[in-house]
Design a protein around this motif. Structure first.
Motif, PDB file in Angstrom:
ATOM      1  N   PHE A  92       0.852  -1.192   0.000  1.00  8.20           N
ATOM      2  CA  PHE A  92       0.000   0.000   0.000  1.00  8.20           C
ATOM      3  C   PHE A  92       0.888   1.242   0.000  1.00  8.20           C
ATOM      4  O   PHE A  92       1.994   1.232   0.540  1.00  8.20           O
ATOM      5  N   GLU A  93       0.391   2.308  -0.609  1.00  8.55           N
ATOM      6  CA  GLU A  93       1.081   3.587  -0.537  1.00  8.55           C
ATOM      7  C   GLU A  93       0.178   4.595   0.159  1.00  8.55           C
ATOM      8  O   GLU A  93      -1.051   4.481   0.105  1.00  8.55           O
ATOM      9  N   TYR A  94       0.810   5.553   0.838  1.00  5.70           N
ATOM     10  CA  TYR A  94       0.012   6.600   1.474  1.00  5.70           C
ATOM     11  C   TYR A  94       0.767   7.922   1.438  1.00  5.70           C
ATOM     12  O   TYR A  94       1.985   7.962   1.260  1.00  5.70           O
ATOM     13  N   PHE A  95       0.018   9.009   1.600  1.00  2.78           N
ATOM     14  CA  PHE A  95       0.576  10.356   1.593  1.00  2.78           C
ATOM     15  C   PHE A  95       0.049  11.106   2.811  1.00  2.78           C
ATOM     16  O   PHE A  95      -1.068  10.860   3.269  1.00  2.78           O
ATOM     17  N   ASP A 101      -0.801  14.187   8.968  1.00  2.00           N
ATOM     18  CA  ASP A 101      -2.007  13.358   8.885  1.00  2.00           C
ATOM     19  C   ASP A 101      -2.075  12.670   7.532  1.00  2.00           C
ATOM     20  O   ASP A 101      -1.745  13.263   6.499  1.00  2.00           O
ATOM     21  N   ILE A 102      -2.511  11.405   7.522  1.00  3.98           N
ATOM     22  CA  ILE A 102      -2.670  10.676   6.265  1.00  3.98           C
ATOM     23  C   ILE A 102      -3.872  11.224   5.505  1.00  3.98           C
ATOM     24  O   ILE A 102      -4.975  11.293   6.034  1.00  3.98           O
ATOM     25  N   VAL A 103      -3.639  11.626   4.264  1.00  2.25           N
ATOM     26  CA  VAL A 103      -4.714  12.186   3.449  1.00  2.25           C
ATOM     27  C   VAL A 103      -5.237  11.173   2.438  1.00  2.25           C
ATOM     28  O   VAL A 103      -6.381  11.274   1.976  1.00  2.25           O
ATOM     29  N   THR A 104      -4.406  10.201   2.063  1.00  2.00           N
ATOM     30  CA  THR A 104      -4.861   9.165   1.144  1.00  2.00           C
ATOM     31  C   THR A 104      -4.020   7.908   1.327  1.00  2.00           C
ATOM     32  O   THR A 104      -2.830   7.983   1.629  1.00  2.00           O
ATOM     33  N   ALA A 105      -4.660   6.749   1.169  1.00  2.00           N
ATOM     34  CA  ALA A 105      -3.974   5.451   1.228  1.00  2.00           C
ATOM     35  C   ALA A 105      -4.580   4.561   0.161  1.00  2.00           C
ATOM     36  O   ALA A 105      -5.804   4.520  -0.012  1.00  2.00           O
ATOM     37  N   GLU A 106      -3.738   3.838  -0.565  1.00  2.00           N
ATOM     38  CA  GLU A 106      -4.220   3.061  -1.719  1.00  2.00           C
ATOM     39  C   GLU A 106      -3.430   1.769  -1.872  1.00  2.00           C
ATOM     40  O   GLU A 106      -2.223   1.726  -1.611  1.00  2.00           O
ATOM     41  N   HIS A 107      -4.110   0.732  -2.298  1.00  2.00           N
ATOM     42  CA  HIS A 107      -3.473  -0.535  -2.651  1.00  2.00           C
ATOM     43  C   HIS A 107      -2.815  -0.380  -4.013  1.00  2.00           C
ATOM     44  O   HIS A 107      -3.437   0.091  -4.971  1.00  2.00           O
ATOM     45  N   ILE A 108      -1.509  -0.778  -4.110  1.00  2.00           N
ATOM     46  CA  ILE A 108      -0.843  -0.622  -5.399  1.00  2.00           C
ATOM     47  C   ILE A 108      -0.501  -1.956  -6.056  1.00  2.00           C
ATOM     48  O   ILE A 108      -0.502  -2.054  -7.281  1.00  2.00           O
ATOM     49  N   VAL A 109      -0.223  -3.009  -5.287  1.00  2.00           N
ATOM     50  CA  VAL A 109       0.080  -4.289  -5.916  1.00  2.00           C
ATOM     51  C   VAL A 109      -0.023  -5.404  -4.884  1.00  2.00           C
ATOM     52  O   VAL A 109       0.180  -5.190  -3.685  1.00  2.00           O
TER      53      VAL A 109
END
Length: 391
Positions: A92-95, A101-109
């Protein structure tokens, strides 16, 4: 199984199928990191191993290992990887924003592994995750497309993996009392073991790297060993912790304060070792309101301790403890989850040498088969040339 890891002030906790996160600040609050419903099926890569494997169906997903990336990119990207009982590695990646504070988290592979994963780490550049498994194999997986390369096989179950800070040595601890090192990145499809660290008398459960020439290891023999990675000779320093009458579960190093924290199986004590002194002075800390320490991680001025029902921060400036409130669902999961393997000690009720020799022969046979297939691919076997010898 339950784990804790940290990057700067951001801490992650994994237990069962839950992933929680919080930031060390004046107001500490755990939040859910990502929902499993966000897993994109199109990003699950089919394995490239000998036999095509179907994705393993499980009654309930359980996280078996957890890792955070090493580098904060210029655009703020950070990565988290977990291995599960589905025999899958999810990345997962996050920003985060300016406040952290985490603004977005996404599954990448997602990559598929041949056996259940037992240990995971990102390489120095965060281009790959390296995974050890129950069969004693080590694979690396691209965080971009999930492609896999088998790097090494140790015959015995891999219990921990780590990198030297320069990224040139991959270190592997196993159930057969050994620590192995290999050069990284691999120059070929299968890497050759570069050196061995021999001295443990029981399984090696945990590794901590101090610098490019200083490795710490510990496990079932209740000793903490320090090794020269370059010379790979006898241990340079040894600390006997048998007075706690429990195998060592995890060690974690805080480079800023030059201290190592040690937790044990089924007790609530944390031993903090001062590396600034040659005699390795220790301080024992009993985690308030806890019966067992499950995992420990280091970040800035703290050791973060994950217990059966609590999360504590040990402030290395004054050794005071700070309690981190956790939600009811995580508390229930921490209380009820168990280790994937209850006992890592070898079976001493019978002579297992014959079983070991059989496993070793099977492993070498698999290696020879891979070599023959690789030679056939290189030679371009089109069916018209002479076939392989039957002798």
């Amino acid at each position: 199984m339950s784990f804790i890891t940290a990057f700067r002030e951001r801490v992650f906790i994994a237990s069962g199928d839950l992933i929680r996160t919080f930031r060390i600040s004046e107001e500490t609050e755990l939040k859910n990191f990502i929902s499993w419903s966000k897993i994109n099926p199109e990003r699950i890569q089919k394995p490239s191993f000998d036999i095509e494997k179907e994705l393993k169906a499980v009654e309930k997903r359980v996280i078996l290992c957890l890792a955070h990336s090493n580098v904060l990119t210029t655009h703020g990207r950070r990565l988290v990887a977990v291995g599960t009982n589905e025999k899958q590695i999810h990345v997962f990646e996050y920003f985060v924003n300016d406040k952290g504070d985490i603004v977005t988290a996404e599954h990448i592979v997602t990559s598929v592994v041949p056996k259940a994963p037992t240990a995971i780490v990102f390489d120095k550049e965060d281009a790959y995750v390296v995974v050890g498994d129950r069969a004693g194999d080590v694979h690396r997986f691209s965080v971009l497309n999930g492609s896999a390369i088998e790097m090494a096989g140790a015959i015995s179950m891999i219990l921990d993996v780590a990198f030297s800070p320069d990224g040139k040595r991959l270190l592997m601890a196993d159930r057969d009392e050994k620590v192995r090192a290999l050069r990284y990145p691999a120059c070929s499809q299968t890497s050759v073991i570069d050196s061995f660290f021999l001295g443990h008398t029981e399984y090696v459960k945990t590794l901590a790297v101090q610098d490019n020439d200083s490795l710490w290891s510990s496990g079932g023999d209740k000793n903490l060993y320090n090794w020269s990675i370059a010379k790979c000779s006898a241990p340079r320093r040894t600390l006997d912790l048998s007075q706690f009458d429990a195998p060592i579960r995890k060690i974690s190093i805080n480079l800023q304060h030059k201290k190592i924290a040690v937790i044990f199986e089924k007790i609530e004590t944390v031993v903090i070792v001062d590396l600034n002194q040659e005699s390795l002075q220790t301080t024992s800390v009993s985690i308030v309101g806890e019966s067992q320490c499950l995992d420990i991680a280091s970040t800035k001025d703290y050791f973060a301790v994950l217990g059966r029902s609590t999360v504590h921060l040990i402030d290395l400036n004054n050794m005071e403890q700070k309690f981190v409130p956790i939600d009811e669902e995580l508390t229930i999961t921490l209380t009820s989850t168990n280790d994937a393997i209850d006992n890592l000690f070898k079976n001493v009720t019978h002579n297992n040498q014959q079983e070991y020799e059989k496993r070793k022969a099977d492993k070498f046979e698999q290696i020879e088969k891979k070599k023959r297939r690789l030679n056939e691919d290189i030679n371009g076997d089109d069916g018209e040339g002479p076939g392989p010898s039957n002798s």
